[in-house]
Write a protein that holds these residues in place. Structure first.
Motif, PDB file in Angstrom:
ATOM      1  N   PHE A 128       0.873  -1.123  -0.149  1.00 52.16           N
ATOM      2  CA  PHE A 128      -0.029  -0.021  -0.007  1.00 52.16           C
ATOM      3  C   PHE A 128       0.835   1.081  -0.011  1.00 52.16           C
ATOM      4  O   PHE A 128       1.950   1.341   0.430  1.00 52.16           O
ATOM      5  CB  PHE A 128      -0.947   0.153   1.184  1.00 52.16           C
ATOM      6  N   ARG A 129       0.468   2.313  -0.545  1.00 52.77           N
ATOM      7  CA  ARG A 129       1.028   3.517  -0.515  1.00 52.77           C
ATOM      8  C   ARG A 129      -0.043   4.697   0.080  1.00 52.77           C
ATOM      9  O   ARG A 129      -1.247   4.686  -0.530  1.00 52.77           O
ATOM     10  CB  ARG A 129       1.756   3.777  -2.024  1.00 52.77           C
ATOM     11  N   ALA A 130       0.386   5.771   0.839  1.00 53.26           N
ATOM     12  CA  ALA A 130      -0.674   6.707   1.179  1.00 53.26           C
ATOM     13  C   ALA A 130      -0.023   7.968   1.033  1.00 53.26           C
ATOM     14  O   ALA A 130       1.289   8.269   1.071  1.00 53.26           O
ATOM     15  CB  ALA A 130      -0.805   6.387   2.637  1.00 53.26           C
ATOM     16  N   SER A 131      -0.617   9.024   0.460  1.00 45.10           N
ATOM     17  CA  SER A 131      -0.180  10.242   0.235  1.00 45.10           C
ATOM     18  C   SER A 131      -1.159  11.119   0.955  1.00 45.10           C
ATOM     19  O   SER A 131      -2.553  11.141   0.723  1.00 45.10           O
ATOM     20  CB  SER A 131      -0.480  10.618  -1.509  1.00 45.10           C
ATOM     21  N   VAL A 178      -3.423   3.677  -2.043  1.00 50.10           N
ATOM     22  CA  VAL A 178      -3.640   2.783  -3.223  1.00 50.10           C
ATOM     23  C   VAL A 178      -3.365   1.578  -2.475  1.00 50.10           C
ATOM     24  O   VAL A 178      -2.248   1.485  -1.631  1.00 50.10           O
ATOM     25  CB  VAL A 178      -2.926   2.942  -4.539  1.00 50.10           C
ATOM     26  N   VAL A 179      -3.816   0.354  -2.707  1.00 49.75           N
ATOM     27  CA  VAL A 179      -3.890  -0.820  -2.342  1.00 49.75           C
ATOM     28  C   VAL A 179      -3.349  -1.855  -3.194  1.00 49.75           C
ATOM     29  O   VAL A 179      -4.094  -1.756  -4.561  1.00 49.75           O
ATOM     30  CB  VAL A 179      -4.991  -1.303  -1.228  1.00 49.75           C
ATOM     31  N   ASN A 180      -2.513  -2.801  -3.075  1.00 47.25           N
ATOM     32  CA  ASN A 180      -2.146  -3.734  -4.108  1.00 47.25           C
ATOM     33  C   ASN A 180      -3.164  -4.699  -4.210  1.00 47.25           C
ATOM     34  O   ASN A 180      -3.765  -5.484  -3.166  1.00 47.25           O
ATOM     35  CB  ASN A 180      -0.739  -4.524  -3.648  1.00 47.25           C
ATOM     36  N   GLN A 181      -3.601  -4.985  -5.405  1.00 45.88           N
ATOM     37  CA  GLN A 181      -4.984  -5.653  -5.662  1.00 45.88           C
ATOM     38  C   GLN A 181      -4.884  -7.008  -5.404  1.00 45.88           C
ATOM     39  O   GLN A 181      -5.513  -7.942  -4.982  1.00 45.88           O
ATOM     40  CB  GLN A 181      -5.694  -5.374  -7.105  1.00 45.88           C
ATOM     41  N   SER A 182      -3.611  -7.404  -5.786  1.00 47.27           N
ATOM     42  CA  SER A 182      -3.046  -9.039  -5.518  1.00 47.27           C
ATOM     43  C   SER A 182      -3.025  -9.279  -4.290  1.00 47.27           C
ATOM     44  O   SER A 182      -3.378 -10.484  -3.757  1.00 47.27           O
ATOM     45  CB  SER A 182      -1.444  -9.166  -6.538  1.00 47.27           C
ATOM     46  N   ASP A 229       6.916  -2.572  -6.630  1.00 50.91           N
ATOM     47  CA  ASP A 229       5.700  -2.370  -5.520  1.00 50.91           C
ATOM     48  C   ASP A 229       5.187  -1.026  -5.151  1.00 50.91           C
ATOM     49  O   ASP A 229       4.764  -0.444  -4.299  1.00 50.91           O
ATOM     50  CB  ASP A 229       6.251  -2.780  -4.065  1.00 50.91           C
ATOM     51  N   GLY A 230       5.003  -0.520  -6.405  1.00 49.97           N
ATOM     52  CA  GLY A 230       4.380   0.949  -6.417  1.00 49.97           C
ATOM     53  C   GLY A 230       5.183   2.038  -6.018  1.00 49.97           C
ATOM     54  O   GLY A 230       4.745   3.304  -6.057  1.00 49.97           O
ATOM     55  N   GLU A 231       6.282   1.874  -5.768  1.00 50.70           N
ATOM     56  CA  GLU A 231       7.405   2.866  -5.525  1.00 50.70           C
ATOM     57  C   GLU A 231       8.431   3.044  -6.657  1.00 50.70           C
ATOM     58  O   GLU A 231       8.979   1.731  -6.922  1.00 50.70           O
ATOM     59  CB  GLU A 231       7.978   2.520  -4.121  1.00 50.70           C
TER      60      GLU A 231
END
Length: 542
Positions: A256-259, A360-364, A416-418
Motif C-alpha cells: 500500500f501507499r498513502a499520500s 492505493v492498495v495492491n489488488q493482488s 511495489d508501486g514505488e
C-alpha cells in the motif's frame, strides 16, 4: 636438464652477447612500463583534507602525516592537501591533536600567542572578534556540503554620549558542493546570530562564493511562509506514519501507499474574554445615612385688625403667628462585588483546516487475502474496511471538509508501486570513467610498443646476418653444426628425428632448417663455410 630447456639455452647462447643485451634491455623496458602502469592505475584515490592553507601549515601537515605513515599529496596551487579516500577523518583527528592547521580560520588559539604586557583595549577587542569569527567559520565548515566559510563580524563601538545604541552585524561567505546553498542560508543566519551577543538574524547577510546573495535583511519567507511549509510537512508526515502503522500489519509494508496533503493555518491569535456571574454576589460595603430636621417659625409684628381702632382703655395683646416643621430622611447604600472571570488566550500554534488523503492498495494482496473466489462485492467491502481504518488513524473530520479516497490497483512488479532509483551502468561508468580511460591508454601504449617496437626488433634479432666476410652466428657449437651439416649434405635425415623436432617446443628453427635457408640464400658461400669447417676438423685430428 630437459631437452627442450637445453635447446632454449643453446639458442640463447647462439644469439651472442650483444643481442642478449639488447633483448635484456627490451625486457627491462617492457617490465618497467608494465610496473609503472600498474602503479599508476592502482594508486589510491585522493580527497581534499584542507584548502586555503599557508605554506608553513602545509609543511607542518606534511611532516605530521609522513610520521604517521599516511600518504598525502599537495595540489598545484600549494594551498590544498589531499589524502587517500577513507583516511580523511583519521588525518584530521591526528592534526587536531597537534593543533594543525594554525592559519586557517584561527579561533581562540589566537590568545595563546597574545601577551598581556602592552596590550591595549583595542587590540584585545580585535583579537576577540577575530577568534569569534574563526570559531564560527569552523562550525560552518562542519556542516555537510559546506567546503569553506568566511565570517566578518562588526561589533558596535561603545559611546557614553550616544542616544541610540548601535547593533552588531555580520556577513558570511560560503563555498558549497552538492547542496542547495539557499536552503542552508536560514540555518547559517540563526547560527551566527546565536553565537554573537546582541546580534539578530536579520542583521546577518549570507552570500556564496560566486557572489550570489542568499539571505539578507528581514526575510519574511523564512519567518512565515517557511514556517507554514515546515508545519504542513510535519503534519503530513505524522498522518502518513499513523496510516502506515495501522495498515502495515494487515497488508504488509510494500502492498500500500498513502499520500497526504494538509492545509494548515499558522496565523497567531489572541482572545480576551470577561465573564460576570450575577448569581454569585457578595456584599462589599454598606453605607446608611439618617437625617432628622425640626424647624419653628414665629412672626414678631402685630397684625392689623379693627379692634385696634376702637377706643378702649386696654388693648389686649394679640397672638403672633407661629409655624413648626419637622422632617426625617434615611439613606442606605449597599455595594456588592460580582464574581468575574477574565480569560486571555494567545495561540502561536497551528490549526489543520483540511486533509486530503489518497491510499492505493495492491489488488493482488487483497485477492490473496480473500481467496481464489474473490467477488467484486467482497473486494468492495474490504476496501470499505480499509477506508474506515485509515479515517480513524488519520483523525478524519468530515465537517472540516476532509477527503479520503481508497482504491485497489495492480502494483508494478518489482517496484511495489514505488519508484526505486538505483544507480545503473551509466552511473558506474561515469564514476570510473577516469580509471577506464587510463587503463585504455595504458593498453594502447603497450600494444603500440609491442606491435611497432618489439615485433620488428624480434624479427631483426631472429633474421640471419649475411654480411660479407661475417660468420653465421645463428649456428650453434661447431661439433653440433658439423653433425647437422653432414646429415644435410648426405640427405640422411631420418623421419623419427623430424618427428621429434616437430614435437619440440622451439623458439628458433633447427640447424638443418637454418642450413637449408643458407643454401637457398647463397650456395657458394655455404659450400665455402663447409669446406672451412671440414679443413679445421682435419687439422685438429692430425
Amino acid at each position: 636438464m630437459p631437452e627442450q630447456l637445453q635447446t632454449v639455452v643453446e639458442n640463447l647462447k647462439s644469439l651472442g652477447p650483444r643481442r642478449l643485451a639488447m633483448m635484456g634491455g627490451v625486457l627491462a623496458l617492457v617490465m618497467a612500463v608494465v610496473v609503472a602502469g600498474a602503479i599508476y592505475l592502482n594508486r589510491p584515490a585522493y580527497e581534499t583534507l584542507y584548502v586555503g592553507l599557508e605554506r608553513s601549515d602545509v609543511n607542518q601537515i606534511g611532516l605530521v602525516l609522513g610520521e604517521a605513515g599516511i600518504s598525502f599529496d599537495v595540489a598545484s596551487d600549494g594551498t590544498t592537501v589531499l589524502v587517500p579516500a577513507g583516511r580523511t577523518a583519521q588525518a584530521r583527528m591526528l592534526l587536531a591533536e597537534k593543533g594543525l592547521p594554525t592559519s586557517t580560520n584561527a579561533g581562540y588559539e589566537l590568545f595563546d600567542n597574545v601577551g598581556s604586557l602592552g596590550l591595549t583595549t583595542f587590540m584585545q577587542e580585535v583579537t576577540r572578534v577575530r577568534a569569534l569569527e574563526g570559531e564560527i567559520a569552523r562550525t560552518l565548515q562542519s556542516i555537510a556540503g559546506i567546503k569553506a566559510a568566511r565570517v566578518h563580524i562588526v561589533m558596535p563601538e561603545r559611546g557614553n554620549f550616544r542616544r541610540e545604541a548601535q547593533e552588531p552585524s555580520a556577513s558570511v561567505v560560503i563555498r558549497t558542493s552538492g547542496i542547495d546553498a539557499a536552503a542552508k542560508a536560514a540555518s547559517i543566519r540563526y547560527l551566527v546570530a546565536a553565537a554573537v551577543p546582541g546580534l539578530t538574524a536579520e542583521k546577518v547577510t549570507v552570500l556564496d562564493s560566486s557572489g550570489i546573495l542568499l539571505a539578507a535583511g528581514e526575510d519574511l519567507a523564512n519567518n512565515s511562509a517557511q514556517r507554514s511549509i515546515g508545519v504542513e510537512r510535519t503534519v503530513e508526515a505524522q498522518v502518513e506514519e499513523n496510516i502506515r502503522r495501522a495498515l502495515a500489519p494487515y497488508l504488509g509494508p510494500d502492498n500500500f501507499r498513502a499520500s497526504v496533503k494538509a492545509e494548515v493555518n499558522t496565523d497567531s491569535r489572541q482572545i480576551e474574554e470577561v465573564i460576570y456571574d450575577p448569581d454569585s454576589r457578595v456584599e462589599r460595603s454598606v453605607q446608611i445615612v439618617r437625617t432628622a430636621d425640626s424647624a419653628t417659625q414665629e412672626t414678631a409684628a402685630t397684625p392689623t385688625t379693627v379692634q385696634q381702632n376702637l377706643p378702649q382703655e386696654e388693648t389686649p395683646a394679640g397672638e403672633t403667628p407661629r409655624s413648626t416643621e419637622q422632617s426625617e430622611r434615611r439613606e442606605e447604600t449597599t455595594n456588592y462585588e460580582l464574581n468575574t472571570k477574565r480569560i486571555a488566550i494567545v495561540s502561536n500554534g497551528y490549526q489543520v483546516t483540511r486533509l486530503s488523503i489518497a491510499v492505493v492498495v495492491n489488488q493482488s494482496r487483497l485477492a490473496s487475502l480473500l481467496g481464489p473466489s474473490t467477488s467484486p462485492q467482497a473486494l468492495s467491502e474490504r476496501l470499505e474496511e480499509i477506508e474506515a481504518i485509515v479515517a480513524s488513524a488519520a483523525g478524519l473530520d468530515e465537517q472540516r471538509g476532509d477527503k479520503l479516497n481508497v482504491a485497489a490497483v495492480e502494483f508494478i512488479e518489482g517496484l511495489d508501486g514505488e519508484e526505486i532509483v538505483s544507480p545503473g551502468p551509466a552511473y558506474y561508468l561515469a564514476q570510473h570513467a577516469g580509471t577506464l580511460i587510463n587503463a585504455a591508454a595504458f593498453i594502447l601504449v603497450a600494444f603500440l610498443i609491442t606491435w611497432f617496437g618489439l615485433k620488428p626488433l624480434g624479427r631483426m634479432l631472429m633474421a640471419p646476418a649475411m654480411a660479407d666476410g661475417a660468420q653465421v652466428p645463428e649456428l650453434a657449437t661447431p661439433s653440433a653444426e658439423q653433425a647437422q651439416l653432414r646429415l644435410a649434405a648426405d640427405g640422411e635425415v631420418h623421419d623419427e628425428e623430424e618427428e621429434e623436432e616437430e614435437g619440440r617446443i622451439r623458439f628458433r628453427p633447427g640447424p638443418h632448417a637454418r642450413l637449408a635457408r643458407m643454401v637457398d640464400l647463397s650456395e657458394e658461400r655455404t659450400a665455402m663455410i663447409l669446406r672451412k669447417w671440414v679443413r679445421a676438423e682435419a687439422e685438429a685430428a692430425n
